[in-house]
Write an enzyme that holds these catalytic residues in place. Structure first.
Site, short mmCIF file in Angstrom:
data_model
loop_
_atom_site.label_atom_id
_atom_site.label_comp_id
_atom_site.label_asym_id
_atom_site.label_seq_id
_atom_site.Cartn_x
_atom_site.Cartn_y
_atom_site.Cartn_z
N SER A 299 -3.66 8.51 0.22
CA SER A 299 -4.90 7.87 -0.21
C SER A 299 -4.86 7.70 -1.73
CB SER A 299 -6.10 8.73 0.17
OG SER A 299 -6.13 9.90 -0.63
N LYS A 300 -5.84 7.01 -2.24
CA LYS A 300 -5.88 6.70 -3.68
C LYS A 300 -5.81 7.94 -4.57
CE LYS A 300 -7.83 2.12 -3.91
NZ LYS A 300 -8.92 1.77 -3.01
#
Ligand code: GLU
Length: 477
Positions: free
Chosen positions: A253-254
């Site tokens: 994820s980011k």
């Protein structure tokens, strides 16, 4: 000659191309190249709620940037189109009707509320939620009545009894109990196809021989196998790639850095490095060398070589590879990719030949294209300045002698080239009796204004005689 291998990458246009999806596209492309096959791009745009109108073009641009160009695709390329699912509604409808007429599918009038209730009841009993077959045996009179009450039917696949075997190139043989599937929807009440149905119809009609996709689709595969059989289509081979995870094993994820290809591009990564890294991940490309060309990637690629465990995405390794690719690239090629990062230095009348020389001089000092900017001022007559460390170094005892000597030596030369650098160094040593850091630190300070960055032997020829003498004179003051 094409030997019949046909693969496809089938993104849903809901946003920028995810780095994990780029890996799936790459594996398809490498497989096609390896087997002299055809690589198809199909746009799976039936989930209207999640669609982003700009995403398809953005995905295509990122694929092109990565070099993952397709042989057949939605812009009129190929004879198995249309390649956008939204343009294939009629095709899905025809195959759904065929299935219904054969008794392999039936209309379902259950409302979303009823389905939610069914789900809750099953969960309360500790069972896996599935459709229990309420509408499976409806008489035509019952169906007419429900229709008349205003309900819009969906079409469900009548899952046969028994178990379904999926043979996967990466995961081996997997057996799924049909009971657990429940009769699933193949055409929604609004006339759109469900993913499993559209994927099977498309893969079959597009002649796909190998379905290579993410492991998240493995649970869909038994449903698709049943549909292939019911529709009388030939089964393709399946290969489900383990997903990419963050270095700690969590979902990518980011939080761990960029997850879209576009973000890496904007951070100054080279497409060659991104593709090279994705090819190394999970071991699809066996063998030593880590910096690979397309040719090398294709030669080493095999689906059988892909590890079954999730592949950990390490941005540090990607940086390392990016650096490696930059080192070996020609300045001309770097310029091609670096343009967006050099906007400030690419004015009307910029001498691109000069810029290429600059890039050759600095390429070993950067990890990304975005870092090149930092070193360009060294080469600009008007961009030059001394940083604090360089100033201090120039006040050292021997600094004056070194700077003076170089000025005299260069003044006596016709020009400064990479070839006569050794000559210069020999003369410097002879004149000053200095060597190593004592000799070079002040010269570097005077000529580049900073103690990190490109090496002197690369800087001097790009600066040229005149600027070298000016800077040394300035330092002497
Ligand atoms: N549209 C699906 C996805 O993006 C593709 C599934 C498939 O390859 O069958 O996950």
């Amino acid at each position: 000659m094409k030997n019949g291998v046909r693969v496809r990458f089938a993104p849903s246009p809901t946003g920028f191309l995810h780095i994990g999806n780029a890996r799936i596209a790459l594996c398809n492309k490498l497989f096609a190249l390896k087997h002299d096959g055809v690589y198809v791009l199909r746009i799976e745009d039936t989930d209207v709620a999640r669609l982003d109108p700009a995403a398809e073009e953005a995905i295509r641009e990122d694929l092109r940037w990565l070099g993952l160009t397709w042989d057949e695709g939605p812009a009129g390329e190929g004879a198995h189109g249309p390649y956008r699912q939204s343009e294939r509604t009629k095709i899905y409808y025809e195959h759904a009707e065929r299935l219904k007429e054969q008794g392999g599918a039936y209309l379902c009038y259950c409302t979303p509320e009823e389905l939610a209730q069914m789900r809750e009841q099953l969960l309360a009993r500790g069972q896996t939620p599935r459709y229990v077959g309420t509408c499976r045996g409806l008489s035509s009179a019952q169906a007419q009545e429900l229709e008349a009450s205003g309900r819009k039917p969906s079409l469900r696949f009548a899952v046969p009894e028994g178990a379904t075997v999926v043979r996967d190139i990466i995961h081996g043989k997997k057996v799924f109990e049909n009971k657990s599937m429940g009769d699933f929807v193949i055409m929604r009440s609004d006339g759109r196809p469900a993913y499993n149905f559209a994927a099977v119809v498309d893969d079959a009609l597009m002649g796909i021989t190998h379905v290579i996709r993410g492991e998240d689709h493995l649970p869909n595969t038994p449903r698709q196998v049943l549909l292939y059989e019911a529709l009388g289509f030939t089964l393709p081979d399946f290969a489900h790639l383990p997903l990419l995870v963050a270095p700690d094993g969590e979902r990518l994820s980011k939080r761990y850095g960029a997850v879209s290809v576009r973000a890496y591009r904007e951070e100054g990564f080279l497409p060659q490095a991104v593709v090279n890294y994705l090819a190394l991940l999970g071991g699809g490309t066996a063998g030593g060398e880590e910096i690979m060309s397309w040719e090398g990637m294709v030669r080493r690629f095999s689906l059988e070589g892909i590890a079954r465990s999730p592949a950990a995405f390490d941005p540090g390794k990607l940086r390392w590879l990016n650096r490696g690719h930059l080192h070996t690239m020609r300045g001309e090629d770097i310029l091609f990719y670096a343009r967006p990062f050099l906007a400030g230095f690419l004015r009307e009348g910029t001498d691109e030949g000069w810029l290429v020389k600059v890039l050759n001089a600095v390429k070993e000092n950067v990890e990304t294209l975005a870092e090149i900017n930092r070193y360009i001022p060294i080469f600009l007559p008007d961009g030059f300045s001394l940083d604090a460390e360089a100033r201090t170094i120039l006040t050292a005892d021997d600094a004056l002698a070194a700077v003076k000597a170089l000025k005299e030596i260069v003044a006596g030369m016709a020009e400064v080239t990479e070839d006569n650098f050794t000559e210069i160094v020999a003369a410097l040593k002879k004149h000053t009796g200095l060597k190593g850091k004592q000799l070079f630190a002040p010269l570097r300070a005077a000529l580049t204004g900073t103690m990190t960055g490109p090496e002197l032997h690369k800087v001097l020829p790009v600066l040229g005689k005149q600027i070298i003498i000016e800077r040394l004179a300035q330092a002497l003051k």
